[in-house]
Design a protein around this motif. Structure first.
Motif, PDB file in Angstrom:
ATOM      1  N   PHE A 244      -3.341  -0.687   6.731  1.00  0.00           N
ATOM      2  CA  PHE A 244      -4.301  -0.651   5.640  1.00  0.00           C
ATOM      3  C   PHE A 244      -5.184  -1.897   5.596  1.00  0.00           C
ATOM      4  O   PHE A 244      -6.046  -2.016   4.731  1.00  0.00           O
TER       5      PHE A 244
ATOM      6  N   ARG B 278     -11.484  -2.299  -2.745  1.00  0.00           N
ATOM      7  CA  ARG B 278     -11.953  -2.543  -1.380  1.00  0.00           C
ATOM      8  C   ARG B 278     -10.789  -2.456  -0.406  1.00  0.00           C
ATOM      9  O   ARG B 278      -9.622  -2.532  -0.801  1.00  0.00           O
ATOM     10  N   LEU B 279     -11.133  -2.284   0.878  1.00  0.00           N
ATOM     11  CA  LEU B 279     -10.131  -2.344   1.938  1.00  0.00           C
ATOM     12  C   LEU B 279      -9.975  -3.810   2.313  1.00  0.00           C
ATOM     13  O   LEU B 279     -10.900  -4.415   2.866  1.00  0.00           O
TER      14      LEU B 279
ATOM     15  N   ASN C  44      -8.148  -4.270   6.884  1.00  0.00           N
ATOM     16  CA  ASN C  44      -9.405  -4.216   7.619  1.00  0.00           C
ATOM     17  C   ASN C  44      -9.470  -5.439   8.528  1.00  0.00           C
ATOM     18  O   ASN C  44      -9.685  -6.559   8.065  1.00  0.00           O
TER      19      ASN C  44
ATOM     20  N   PHE D 131       0.827  -1.207   0.000  1.00  0.00           N
ATOM     21  CA  PHE D 131       0.000   0.000   0.000  1.00  0.00           C
ATOM     22  C   PHE D 131       0.863   1.260   0.000  1.00  0.00           C
ATOM     23  O   PHE D 131       0.382   2.349  -0.286  1.00  0.00           O
TER      24      PHE D 131
END
Length: 364
Positions: free
Chosen positions: A219, A187-188, A221, A130
């Motif tokens: 980053f 999406r996360l 979830n 990320f």
């Protein structure tokens, strides 16, 4: 999921049967091989929890091989003997945690180590990076390290544009089979999505992934444990999931995690990071197979920096153990190990670069 559900409902009565390769249920077995094969499979079914016990008698040959030294002794990363002294992985897989303060060079160092593993050990590396949203630039950083150049456009002025293009094309061809960059713009991602995407890539390309890099953890979830779980519980469940998946697939999963907020000791410097400096949970240290820190020492007046990498935890210390290694960072992004901090300081003062630090790893 159905098998697990049935085992949970009938823990003392359930047995697990092994079907012949390519057959998905017992009716296909019956159709292909007849009633005698079905009867054999049912009679040889084993209690569901039998696999949880490591029976020495059943595994005698495997244990004897280990006693005779016939097992995975790991491999050298390619960064040098000092690095091998603190990091000497096997092919078993597991969980590697890397931490360091902001702007300490965590991603930079990790890129160099992964490049060594690709070129020197023929390993395939998948990145959930990320920190590198433009994936082409990430590939360029790896190529710069391998080619030993700061500028891939002209190979630091040593090649014409046409010649540079040929060199870059050759480097790209190698990286296409050794490097995977996942781009999760839609999406996360959570840990389940990350591991599923890695498995999908392995099936699609029919190539194993040896290292999976998640950079950085913030980053992700974290969904494990549900809304009522504490951060400590969530981190523990997430890391446990990643560790179990990594060992089952013989993949080393590298997670970059930030330390908790640090305050300077008086007016001098930040205190050194320890095993429990990572923000969120002590489980980072408890579940890691390797845990290392990266610290950058800046000497802006000489235009050079050197780094200190300290391995704080090694679970299996047969081949390596906790310790500290010093590195000089070259303009191309390589981290070259040095025997002492004094050697780094002297090199900074004289601004010298060793010939081996600029040579390309691969000719072509």
């Amino acid at each position: 999921m159905l098998v697990k559900s049935l085992i949970n409902q009938y823990p003392t009565r359930a047995k697990v049967a092994s079907l012949p390769s390519g057959k998905k249920d017992i009716s296909e077995v019956y159709e292909a091989f007849g009633r005698d094969e079905v009867a054999r499979i049912i009679s040889e079914a084993k209690p569901a929890n039998e696999g949880d016990v490591y029976d020495l008698e059943e595994n005698a040959d495997e244990v004897l091989d280990i006693l005779m030294g016939n097992y995975d002794h790991g491999y050298e990363v390619g960064m040098g003997k000092l690095t091998d002294g603190i990091f000497h992985p096997t092919s078993d897989g597991g969980l590697i945690i890397l931490t360091g303060r902001p702007n300490s060079g965590k991603t930079d160092f990790l890129n160099c180590m992964m490049a060594h593993l690709m070129y020197n050990c023929n390993k395939r590396v998948a990145f959930f990076s990320f920190e590198k949203p433009i994936k082409g630039k990430h590939v360029r950083e790896i190529a710069r390290i391998a080619l030993g150049v700061e500028n891939t456009e002209t190979m630091d002025g040593n090649e014409s544009p046409e010649e540079a293009r040929l060199v870059n094309r050759h480097a790209l061809k190698f990286l296409m089979s050794h490097m995977v960059d996942f781009d999760t713009k839609s999406r996360l991602p959570d840990s389940k999505y990350i591991t599923e995407l890695a498995e999908s890539e392995m099936r699609k390309k029919k190539q194993k992934i040896d290292f999976l890099v998640i950079d950085p953890y913030v980053f992700i979830n974290v969904t494990e444990g549900g809304s009522r779980a504490t951060e400590t519980e969530k981190v523990k469940l997430m890391l446990t999931r990643l560790q179990q998946w990594s060992r089952a697939h013989h993949v080393w999963t590298v997670v970059v995690a930030h330390p908790r907020i640090q305050y300077k000791d008086g007016h001098e410097a930040f205190p050194p990071l320890d095993l429990y400096s990572i923000a969120g949970s002590a489980q980072w240290a408890n579940l890691a197979d390797y845990l290392l820190t990266v610290t950058r020492v800046n000497k802006p007046q000489e235009g050079k920096t050197y780094s200190i990498v300290e391995m704080l935890k090694v679970r299996d210390q047969e081949f390596c153990r906790p310790g500290k290694v010093y590195y000089m960072r070259q303009p191309c992004g390589r981290y070259d190990e040095r025997a002492s901090e004094e050697e780094c300081i002297a090199e900074v003062l004289y601004a010298k670069v060793l010939p081996k630090d600029e040579e390309p790893w691969e000719k072509g």
